[in-house]
Write an enzyme that holds these catalytic residues in place. Structure first.
Site, mmCIF file in Angstrom:
data_model
loop_
_atom_site.group_PDB
_atom_site.id
_atom_site.type_symbol
_atom_site.label_atom_id
_atom_site.label_comp_id
_atom_site.label_asym_id
_atom_site.label_seq_id
_atom_site.Cartn_x
_atom_site.Cartn_y
_atom_site.Cartn_z
ATOM 1 N N SER A 61 0.818 -1.213 0.000
ATOM 2 C CA SER A 61 0.000 0.000 0.000
ATOM 3 C C SER A 61 0.857 1.271 0.000
ATOM 4 O O SER A 61 1.568 1.542 -0.960
ATOM 5 C CB SER A 61 -0.953 -0.040 1.205
ATOM 6 O OG SER A 61 -1.919 0.958 1.135
ATOM 7 N N ASP A 93 9.864 5.501 -10.107
ATOM 8 C CA ASP A 93 9.332 6.146 -11.311
ATOM 9 C C ASP A 93 10.066 7.439 -11.659
ATOM 10 O O ASP A 93 10.206 7.789 -12.834
ATOM 11 C CB ASP A 93 7.843 6.436 -11.142
ATOM 12 C CG ASP A 93 6.981 5.219 -11.416
ATOM 13 O OD1 ASP A 93 7.545 4.171 -11.788
ATOM 14 O OD2 ASP A 93 5.749 5.312 -11.242
ATOM 15 N N LYS A 151 -0.551 -4.181 -3.337
ATOM 16 C CA LYS A 151 -1.857 -3.677 -2.885
ATOM 17 C C LYS A 151 -2.032 -2.261 -3.438
ATOM 18 O O LYS A 151 -1.549 -1.290 -2.861
ATOM 19 C CB LYS A 151 -1.954 -3.665 -1.366
ATOM 20 C CG LYS A 151 -3.301 -3.127 -0.867
ATOM 21 C CD LYS A 151 -3.330 -3.048 0.647
ATOM 22 C CE LYS A 151 -4.651 -2.464 1.138
ATOM 23 N NZ LYS A 151 -4.805 -1.034 0.813
#
Length: 551
Positions: free
Chosen positions: A292, A303, A317
């Site tokens: 999460s 990223d 998740k």
């Protein structure tokens, strides 16, 4: 005239589609009302005619939990008497004493005492067996919730009667309850001359402030490189993940986008504040229990090519939960959206919307995963957690180490060692001598524990197959010889796997003296992911090449 007919036809089609939508909505509401009526009449009949008295609260809670379980594991109902647990989960705060209590052989044992809490100040120790709480004998009261008895209003006292290892009789301790704050960053410090380490274990309401404080203190101590550890971090509050990302990426940078059924709730969250540092080299440690919010932080770092991820693939998740207030002071935590990190990928691994015929759920197939690119053009994929840039195979404990841990023998010996040795060296320097390890081996030989190795299991399977297929008579002598050869000896295994067993023992003992910080510092020397991070920081050319996608 043709245009008029086209307009009329379009209007008719639109009206028909709206009518269809209205009919579908009405049908859904009718089905809801019908089933609620069935549920109410069924409950009434149960209450009137079932042979025994039923508990309405328990029955309804059971039915609600079963209904929500059919959706996903994260949509949960909190009854009125569970609201305190919900608040602890989101804020990390509760009124109590600050000790972790667990059940061992039908005994309530103190498994951890948290630093700076009333429990530590009162002298409560790891390994103490709790016999009574405010005079209530919890050994004879099987229905007693020890945790609830220990909680209470700030500045109220709770009297504990405990049995301590090595003491002839019980001890009475008076503990003054207080607000206990479970820290999100249980440890931070310098692990080499220029490398700082922050252990981030949760995302409750103060997570961002704790990380910022740790980061700034470490910078003041000369930190030039950072290891951020989110292993075993189950996640938490989304806004905390966003703010922690903001420490390392520019203001206004996209962090995460949420998309769900209620389009008005769809939102892209950006970094709102100036960053603390855009240049410091970062390694993020992940494993299969990083979930999460922990995946948002690690995924955003990846990223933006802001740091290198080391470890194992994260949990996967990618679901967002929202809390809704219900009647009678109850709450519903409901999955409302999926989140997408800056590259555009959703890292949700399990597709709960498409269950197998048996009701189970499966992970998204590799063939359905989509390629995305980081800011620097590295290829990353969705649908299965965040894959680290440097993958370290997860360590599998040996059967003897697993058995010693599960049977509580590592813990029990640490309690014994703590009683017999008033002090030890600092956790990073503490090591058992060969003679001390032999004392543990001798002690363990008189304890009850056993295990079956994988080779022994495989031989058992082979023997069963041989009997089933009528080959046993032909190979029984060879099987017997193999069994004799691979049959484990606990004493021999204690020496074969000495490094692993001794490491577990040293870490447990350090924790009994220095609590959570001791557990962490004692693990540094044998932590494979941390070693990989330090090795990478020693070769900054490889660090830079990794961020550029070079193999």
């Amino acid at each position: 005239m043709k245009k008029q007919w086209k307009s009329l036809a379009l209007a008719g089609a639109l009206a028909g589609s709206l009518s269809l939508v209205a009919m579908k909505t009405d049908d859904r509401f009718f089905e809801i009302a019908r089933n609620l009526d069935i549920y109410a009449t069924l409950f009434k009949e149960l209450n009137m005619y079932y042979v025994d008295e039923i508990n309405p609260n328990r029955m309804v809670k059971t039915s609600i939990d079963a209904m929500l379980k059919a959706l996903d594991p994260y949509t949960n109902f909190f009854a009125e008497d569970e609201i305190e647990d919900y608040m602890t989960m989101t804020t990390g705060r509760y009124n109590g004493i600050g000790a972790l209590i667990g059940q061992r052989q039908n005994k309530s044992i103190v498994l951890m005492v948290y630093e700076g809490t009333p429990a530590e100040k009162s002298g409560l120790q790891i390994g103490d067996e709790i016999l009574k709480i405010d005079g209530v004998d919890i050994k004879t009261r099987k229905d007693t919730d020890t945790g609830k008895l220990l909680k209470g209003q700030t500045n109220t006292n709770v009297k504990l009667t405990v049995q301590r290892y090595g003491q002839k009789g019980p001890l009475d301790l008076t503990v003054s309850r207080d607000v206990v704050k479970m820290t999100n960053v249980p440890y931070y410090g310098m692990i080499s001359e220029d490398v700082g380490y922050i252990d981030l274990k949760d995302f409750t309401a103060t997570a961002s402030r704790e990380v910022r404080t740790a980061f700034q203190e470490l910078k003041g101590k000369g930190m030039k490189k950072l290891v951020l550890d989110v292993r075993e971090n189950p996640g938490g509050l989304l806004n905390m993940a966003i703010d922690i990302c903001n420490i390392f990426i520019p203001k206004d940078s996209e962090v995460v986008t949420t998309k769900g059924k209620v389009t008005e709730w769809n939102k892209t969250y950006t970094a709102l504040n100036p960053p603390l540092d855009l240049e410091i080299p970062i390694v993020v440690l992940t494993n299969s229990h990083s979930a999460s919010a922990a995946e948002i932080v690690s995924g955003v770092i990846q990223d933006y090519d802001r740091g290198v991820l080391i470890g194992q693939r994260t949990y996967g998740k990618g679901l967002v939960q929202t809390t809704r207030e219900l009647s009678f002071n109850t709450k519903l935590k409901i999955t409302t959206a999926k989140y997408y990190i800056p590259s555009g990928r959703c890292i949700q691994a399990i597709d709960y919307s498409h269950r197998n015929p048996d009701g189970s759920v499966g992970k998204i197939a590799d063939s359905l995963k989509t390629a995305f690119k980081t800011k620097a053009g590295r290829v990353v994929y969705d649908g299965g957690g965040v894959l680290p840039d440097v993958v370290i195979e997860a360590q599998t404990p040996t059967p003897i180490a697993l058995s010693l841990t599960n049977k509580g023998l590592i813990f029990d010996y640490a309690v014994k060692y703590r009683h017999e040795h008033p002090t030890i060296k600092p956790a990073r320097e503490f090591h058992l001598t060969d003679a001390e390890y032999q004392e543990f081996v001798k002690w363990a030989s008189n304890q009850e524990y056993d295990y079956t190795t994988q080779v022994e299991k495989d031989l058992g399977t082979l023997e069963a197959s041989a009997k089933k297929e009528k080959y046993f008579d032909q190979i029984q002598d060879q099987l017997k010889a193999l069994k004799t050869k691979v049959s484990h000896s606990k004493d021999a295994d204690m020496m074969t796997f000495k490094t692993e067993v001794q490491t577990l023992l040293e870490q447990e003992i350090a924790g009994h003296y220095y609590l959570q910080k001791g557990l962490k510092e004692a693990s540094f020397a044998t932590d494979p992911e941390l070693k990989a991070a330090l090795d990478l920081f020693k070769d900054m050319g490889r660090y830079t090449a990794t961020l550029k996608g070079a193999k």
